[in-house]
Design an enzyme around this catalytic site. Structure first.
Site, mmCIF file in Angstrom:
data_model
loop_
_atom_site.group_PDB
_atom_site.id
_atom_site.type_symbol
_atom_site.label_atom_id
_atom_site.label_comp_id
_atom_site.label_asym_id
_atom_site.label_seq_id
_atom_site.Cartn_x
_atom_site.Cartn_y
_atom_site.Cartn_z
ATOM 1 N N GLY A 15 0.830 -0.900 0.065
ATOM 2 C CA GLY A 15 0.243 0.425 0.157
ATOM 3 C C GLY A 15 0.278 1.602 0.168
ATOM 4 O O GLY A 15 0.291 2.146 0.043
ATOM 5 N N TYR A 144 11.212 -12.982 -11.774
ATOM 6 C CA TYR A 144 10.141 -11.853 -12.052
ATOM 7 C C TYR A 144 9.259 -12.502 -12.520
ATOM 8 O O TYR A 144 7.908 -13.252 -12.137
ATOM 9 C CB TYR A 144 10.617 -9.978 -12.196
ATOM 10 C CG TYR A 144 9.731 -9.222 -12.361
ATOM 11 C CD1 TYR A 144 8.748 -9.468 -11.217
ATOM 12 C CD2 TYR A 144 8.379 -9.276 -13.408
ATOM 13 C CE1 TYR A 144 8.092 -8.287 -10.751
ATOM 14 C CE2 TYR A 144 7.834 -8.067 -13.574
ATOM 15 C CZ TYR A 144 7.146 -7.404 -12.218
ATOM 16 O OH TYR A 144 5.643 -7.205 -12.592
ATOM 17 N N PRO A 171 -1.719 -4.964 -15.441
ATOM 18 C CA PRO A 171 -1.352 -3.758 -16.371
ATOM 19 C C PRO A 171 0.393 -3.723 -17.160
ATOM 20 O O PRO A 171 1.027 -4.712 -17.115
ATOM 21 C CB PRO A 171 -0.939 -2.488 -14.928
ATOM 22 C CG PRO A 171 -1.045 -3.890 -13.017
ATOM 23 C CD PRO A 171 -1.032 -4.838 -14.445
ATOM 24 N N VAL A 174 3.247 1.121 -15.466
ATOM 25 C CA VAL A 174 3.033 2.252 -14.515
ATOM 26 C C VAL A 174 3.835 3.481 -14.495
ATOM 27 O O VAL A 174 4.642 3.212 -13.953
ATOM 28 C CB VAL A 174 2.265 1.781 -12.789
ATOM 29 C CG1 VAL A 174 1.305 2.161 -11.938
ATOM 30 C CG2 VAL A 174 2.412 0.427 -13.630
ATOM 31 N N TRP A 209 18.995 5.775 -21.943
ATOM 32 C CA TRP A 209 19.645 3.954 -22.613
ATOM 33 C C TRP A 209 19.071 3.925 -23.187
ATOM 34 O O TRP A 209 17.790 3.089 -23.363
ATOM 35 C CB TRP A 209 19.723 2.948 -21.126
ATOM 36 C CG TRP A 209 20.462 3.842 -20.225
ATOM 37 C CD1 TRP A 209 21.781 4.949 -19.647
ATOM 38 C CD2 TRP A 209 20.756 3.807 -18.612
ATOM 39 N NE1 TRP A 209 22.043 5.538 -19.373
ATOM 40 C CE2 TRP A 209 21.893 4.460 -17.899
ATOM 41 C CE3 TRP A 209 20.054 2.707 -17.652
ATOM 42 C CZ2 TRP A 209 22.081 4.012 -16.756
ATOM 43 C CZ3 TRP A 209 20.552 2.867 -16.344
ATOM 44 C CH2 TRP A 209 21.543 3.398 -15.736
ATOM 45 N N ARG A 216 6.362 0.748 -25.765
ATOM 46 C CA ARG A 216 5.655 0.739 -25.036
ATOM 47 C C ARG A 216 4.675 1.422 -24.504
ATOM 48 O O ARG A 216 4.413 2.118 -24.859
ATOM 49 C CB ARG A 216 6.402 0.315 -23.342
ATOM 50 C CG ARG A 216 8.009 0.418 -23.597
ATOM 51 C CD ARG A 216 8.290 -1.351 -22.955
ATOM 52 N NE ARG A 216 9.118 -1.765 -22.366
ATOM 53 C CZ ARG A 216 9.573 -2.523 -23.958
ATOM 54 N NH1 ARG A 216 9.110 -3.051 -24.510
ATOM 55 N NH2 ARG A 216 11.118 -2.812 -23.178
ATOM 56 N N ASP A 278 18.164 -3.114 -24.558
ATOM 57 C CA ASP A 278 17.154 -2.376 -25.048
ATOM 58 C C ASP A 278 16.159 -3.065 -24.504
ATOM 59 O O ASP A 278 15.106 -2.966 -24.052
ATOM 60 C CB ASP A 278 16.829 -2.071 -26.683
ATOM 61 C CG ASP A 278 17.463 -1.420 -27.137
ATOM 62 O OD1 ASP A 278 18.024 -0.458 -26.853
ATOM 63 O OD2 ASP A 278 17.596 -1.215 -28.797
#
Ligand SMILES: NC(=O)c1ccc[n+]([C@@H]2O[C@H](COP(=O)([O-])OP(=O)(O)OC[C@H]3O[C@@H](n4cnc5c(N)ncnc54)[C@H](OP(=O)(O)O)[C@@H]3O)[C@@H](O)[C@H]2O)c1
Ligand SMILES: *[C@@H]1O[C@H](CO)[C@@H](O)[C@H](O)[C@H]1NC(C)=O
Ligand SMILES: *[C@@H]1O[C@H](CO)[C@@H](O)[C@H](O)[C@H]1NC(C)=O
Length: 322
Positions: A15, A144, A171, A174, A209, A216, A278
């Site tokens: 949170g 991940y 999502p 973000v 970079w 995206r 990239d």
């Protein structure tokens, strides 16, 4: 007629993060919370969710009926490439503990958070909700990605074995106020904002970079927060749902850098360091499922959301995470 109001006690893990703070803002400042709802926002100071006993204890203390599960070890491309093992293990522990403790205290609904960067590397576009497990993720963030994919396995199994409606949203990238603006280890947009801010102050070029060509989709944290509330209250599938702007709103890193330059009024030169990786070229996601449910949802225009985020960063430079 007797109206029985069942209190909805919502516990938000993570949170204190980017998404968690946006949900707090919508619930508390924009009247997004409803009567009869109690909201509690946890940070890692309330419990280390990598530890099952601490997770159980905090859930028994708050006795939630609903959970928005955001807590995760997150980071940008370069941190992912260095510590895939930590991303895998820490996130697996957090997710297993949260979902099992939720089940044990009788939580009726959990909304967890996946990400479009966990989808297969070799894929057809646009990516949709049915394709999560269709092939290996990009090698840069496999720790991940696999840990996040397992949330979907958890959700299907809790439904099959216990009839639980535990689901997940997916999502795209973000951004917004309260992000972590770390340059070395952060996400691309907050990193760019911070770099441009420093380059401006020092009168140096802004070094982006990579080549600037990867594409995206970015979602503003406050738009995502509004969608989270809808999912929590009204979305009744176990299968996940992509929360994203449309395919036509995808931008290149170069376009994003140009937008940061405009939002901060940066006057210097912009150079691309193509010796840096990239990452995945694109991960274009379809928001068709979302639009079938919410045909009229209106996203904040990218340039407006980015300007608000840059203004927040400049105004809160001393205390912002970075
Ligand atoms: N940011 C993105 O672009 C993006 C994109 C797609 C999906 N997501 C997902 O969205 C969710 C929220 O991300 P975010 O960007 O808001 O992350 P964030 O700003 O880094 O916040 C992470 C949150 O998790 C908490 N946390 C981390 N480790 C914990 C632990 N061991 N025990 C308890 N709490 C812990 C942190 O608490 P402290 O504040 O106390 O450290 C913080 O509240 C994550 O599940 C992430 O995977 C993010
Ligand atoms: C969406 O907007 C249109 C036009 O304003 C309206 O006719 C329609 O009922 C709305 N649909 C939903 C699901 O709200
Ligand atoms: C921000 O992110 C970086 C990289 O992940 C991390 O090292 C740093 O501790 C974070 N800052 C805060 C305040 O959480």
């Amino acid at each position: 007629m007797i109206l029985i109001l069942c209190p909805m006690r919502v516990l938000v893990t993570g949170g204190s993060g980017l998404v968690g703070r946006a949900i707090q803002h919508i619930v508390k400042e924009e009247g997004g919370g409803k009567e009869g709802e109690e909201w509690t926002f946890l940070s890692s100071k309330d419990a280390n969710l990598m530890n099952m006993e601490e997770t159980r204890a905090v859930f028994q203390k708050h006795r939630p009926t609903h959970i928005i599960h955001l807590a995760a070890m997150v980071g940008g491309l370069f941190k992912n490439m260095r510590v895939n093992l930590d991303f895998w293990r820490n996130n697996i522990y957090i997710n297993d503990n949260v979902l099992q403790a939720a089940h044990e205290v009788g939580v009726v609904k959990v909304v967890s958070c996946l990400s479009t960067c966990i989808f297969p590397d070799k894929t057809t576009y646009p990516i949709d909700e049915t394709m999560i497990h269709n092939g290996p993720p990009h090698e840069s963030n496999f720790g991940y990605a696999y840990a996040k994919r397992m949330i979907d396995v958890h959700n299907r199994a809790y439904f099959q074995q216990h009839g639980r409606y535990y689901t997940a949203v997916i999502p795209t990238n973000v951004f917004g106020p309260h992000d972590n603006f770390s340059i070395e280890d952060g996400h691309v947009l907050p990193g760019l904002i911070h770099k441009a801010y420093i380059a401006q102050k020092e009168g140096k070029p802004l070094v982006v970079w990579g080549s600037g060509t990867p594409r995206r989709q970015f979602i503003y944290s406050l738009d995502l927060a509004r969608l989270f509330l809808w999912v929590l209250r009204e979305y009744n599938e176990v299968e996940p749902i992509i929360l994203s702007v449309g395919e036509e709103d995808e931008v290149s890193i170069k376009e994003a850098a140009d937008a940061v330059v405009a939002a901060l009024g940066f006057k210097g030169e912009v150079v691309y360091d193509t010796s840096k990786a990239d990452g995945q070229f694109k991960k274009t996601a379809s928001n068709a499922k979302l639009l079938r449910y919410l045909p009229n949802f209106s996203f904040t225009p990218f340039n407006k959301a980015l300007k608000d985020t840059c203004d927040w960063f400049v105004a809160n430079y001393d205390t912002a995470r970075k």
